[in-house]
Design a protein around this motif. Structure first.
Motif, short mmCIF file in Angstrom:
data_model
loop_
_atom_site.label_atom_id
_atom_site.label_comp_id
_atom_site.label_asym_id
_atom_site.label_seq_id
_atom_site.Cartn_x
_atom_site.Cartn_y
_atom_site.Cartn_z
N LEU A 6 5.67 -26.78 50.63
CA LEU A 6 6.10 -25.51 50.05
C LEU A 6 6.32 -24.46 51.13
O LEU A 6 7.23 -23.63 51.03
CB LEU A 6 5.07 -25.03 49.03
N LEU A 38 9.75 -25.14 52.49
CA LEU A 38 10.82 -24.64 51.62
C LEU A 38 10.97 -23.13 51.73
O LEU A 38 12.09 -22.60 51.69
CB LEU A 38 10.53 -25.03 50.17
N ARG A 54 16.51 -27.54 46.66
CA ARG A 54 15.30 -27.59 45.86
C ARG A 54 15.66 -27.23 44.42
O ARG A 54 16.75 -26.72 44.14
CB ARG A 54 14.22 -26.64 46.37
N HIS A 60 14.25 -25.39 40.60
CA HIS A 60 13.41 -24.32 40.08
C HIS A 60 13.07 -24.67 38.63
O HIS A 60 13.61 -24.09 37.69
CB HIS A 60 14.12 -22.97 40.18
N GLU A 91 3.72 -25.77 41.42
CA GLU A 91 4.84 -25.26 42.22
C GLU A 91 5.59 -26.40 42.90
O GLU A 91 6.83 -26.38 43.00
CB GLU A 91 4.30 -24.29 43.27
N ALA A 127 9.56 -27.46 42.25
CA ALA A 127 10.54 -27.56 43.33
C ALA A 127 11.28 -28.90 43.31
O ALA A 127 12.31 -29.04 43.97
CB ALA A 127 9.86 -27.37 44.68
N ARG A 128 10.74 -29.86 42.55
CA ARG A 128 11.31 -31.21 42.56
C ARG A 128 12.00 -31.60 41.25
O ARG A 128 12.76 -32.56 41.22
CB ARG A 128 10.19 -32.23 42.82
#
Length: 505
Positions: free
Chosen positions: A23, A26, A34, A36, A262, A266-267
């Protein structure tokens, strides 16, 4: 190899992900691809028996299998279960069941993700440091408890007799300890170190002493090197699942770590987050602690799981499930009732739909998820998918930090349990406990009202007596406990135990 794979390592039959580092990467590489993902909270009715559960994990697994079969990139984030209190898997652990199960449920249920044991080792080492500080004359008392994953009545209160150093100690369950809360809420190893430093070790001459005043924190953070990394596994259908942390939502915060959520966001496009026990417990703490106070994502939708027997079989308790569903809707969260059927209950579906309509629920989602898995849900998710495609979630409510703690507790009782402020009562000794907590915080240079409130309660009740008429239900406040490192203040209410005994079910 993708950038993400650089942060993934094999850990037995699991994979472990260095979420802190990924993270951070990123954040410093804004051009890195990425996602959201939108958060969906899976919560539940208040169970009739705390030892049984309503099927949140089974639902979470079936739901992501169903969404992925519809072409939606969905993942789940689950809590690491406590082996001891579920009597070594007799409750079913926390890995689903039947067709809605993880590929290696025995590894999850028996704690082999690793963080539970590492956190226990680190917390118990802190207590050992505190004992040594007593020997050295740096402490007079010990404030932090030892932990064990298997409960024992004999260890709830213990006394170490060493002549002049006659020290009182106690033991609580690992998932309920302050160090677990710190790992759940922290976004970096540096933050964990700072928070551990702020933990109160005990007192010297009546004044609180923090651990950071007399130990090298790298000894603790080194133990947690692997424990802070979420585990990655899959469902039997190949859907992605992240497992990390698992404090009980009745005696702690009961949610997966913030970094694991989180990471999943992101994935993936949709992230199913499981919160402990009922909507009055884990969901309340995701909304009021994780989202409001720690910046976690406000849910785009919620699934409220119940069993037909919990919802309908006890006339005195039928009010609880509609209360949960309508409360979430009142917060702007589309709340979808999901009825997790047992064998032999398929014939009840028409009557369940009729009752759901009378209660003005959204179209209920129903199925025997143990038997049919995600296949039971695929054709029932149109409304749910449409809600996820909406314009986003409501705004996160403003912080309660700085609000008077009693006003905060009364607000929780009103909003989460349906008990108005005038029926929140204080048991004998509560005022003294509150004043002692305020004095402790003043000695630390803090204001008790700046800490987030954790309601410590029975998992099977919302009030002192849920069977009482609505106009006479009450909530009794019992005691206050400060977790300065975690930034939390725990308020015990109704019937609550920090070391309940396991149920063989």
């Amino acid at each position: 190899m993708s950038t993400y794979e650089n942060y993934v390592a094999q850990f037995g039959q699991f994979k472990k992900i260095d979420a802190f580092a990924y993270l951070d990467y990123l954040k410093s590489h804004q051009d890195e691809p990425r996602k959201h993902g939108k958060v969906v909270l899976v919560t539940a009715d208040t169970p009739l028996k705390a030892s049984r559960g309503e099927g949140k994990t089974t639902t979470s697994i079936a739901l992501i299998d169903a969404l992925r079969s519809r072409g939606i990139d969905a993942a789940a984030v689950l809590r690491q279960p406590s082996m001891g209190i579920t009597a070594a898997g007799s409750k079913g652990g926390a890995s689903g069941g039947g067709k809605a199960s993880l590929t290696h449920p025995e590894l999850v249920d028996w704690g082999l993700c690793g963080e539970m044991a590492a956190i226990a080792a680190a917390q118990n080492l802190l207590v050992s440091f505190a004992e040594k500080a007593i020997d050295d004359g740096s402490l007079d008392t010990i404030a932090v408890p030892r932990v064990s994953e298997t409960p024992s009545r004999s260890l709830r209160r213990i006394r170490v007799d060493e002549g002049k150093n006659d020290v009182s100690e106690r033991v609580v369950l690992t998932p309920t300890c302050e160090l677990m809360q710190i790992v759940v809420l922290s976004r970096s190893m540096q933050e964990i170190g700072t928070r551990v430093s702020d933990m109160v070790a005990g007192e010297k001459d009546g004044k609180p002493v923090r651990f950071g005043e007399f130990i090298d924190l790298w000894r603790i953070t080194n133990i947690l090197t692997e424990a802070v990394k979420p585990a990655y596994t899959e469902t039997m259908q190949g859907s992605p699942v992240y497992v990390h942390c698992g404090p009980f939502a009745n005696v702690s915060i009961g949610i997966p770590s913030l970094v694991s959520v989180e990471l999943a966001c992101a994935r993936h496009d949709v992230v199913i987050v499981e919160a402990g026990y009922g909507t009055d417990a884990g969901a309340q703490k995701w909304l009021d602690i994780a989202a409001r106070e720690y910046g976690a994502q406000w849910p785009s939708a919620a699934i409220v799981v119940t069993r037909a027997s919990t919802w309908r079989d006890n006339p005195d308790l039928r009010w609880r499930y509609p209360f949960h569903v309508h409360r979430l809707e009142s917060l702007g969260i589309p709340a979808f009732p999901l009825i997790n059927l047992w064998d032999g209950e398929d014939g009840q579906i028409p009557d369940l739909r009729r009752q759901a309509s009378e209660l003005e629920f959204r179209e209920p989602i129903m199925g025997n998820l143990f038997r049919d898995g995600g296949e039971a849900l695929v054709n029932q998710l149109d409304g749910f998918v449409e809600a996820l495609r909406g314009d986003g979630a409501s705004a996160v409510p403003e912080t309660h930090k700085g609000m008077d703690i009693l006003e905060d507790v009364r607000w929780i009782a009103d909003s989460a349990y349906g008990v108005p402020a005038e029926r929140v009562v204080m048991r004998d000794g509560f005022s003294e406990s509150l004043e002692a907590a305020c004095a402790l915080c003043r000695s630390l240079g803090h204001d008790l009202n700046d800490y987030a409130v954790v309601a410590v309660k029975s998992p099977a009740t919302m009030t002192d007596d849920d069977t009482a008429p609505e106009g006479s239900r009450s909530v009794t406040l019992k005691k206050v406990e400060v977790h300065a490192g975690a930034g939390l203040v725990q308020v015990n209410l109704t019937s609550s135990l920090t070391t309940p005994m396991p149920k063989i079910v």
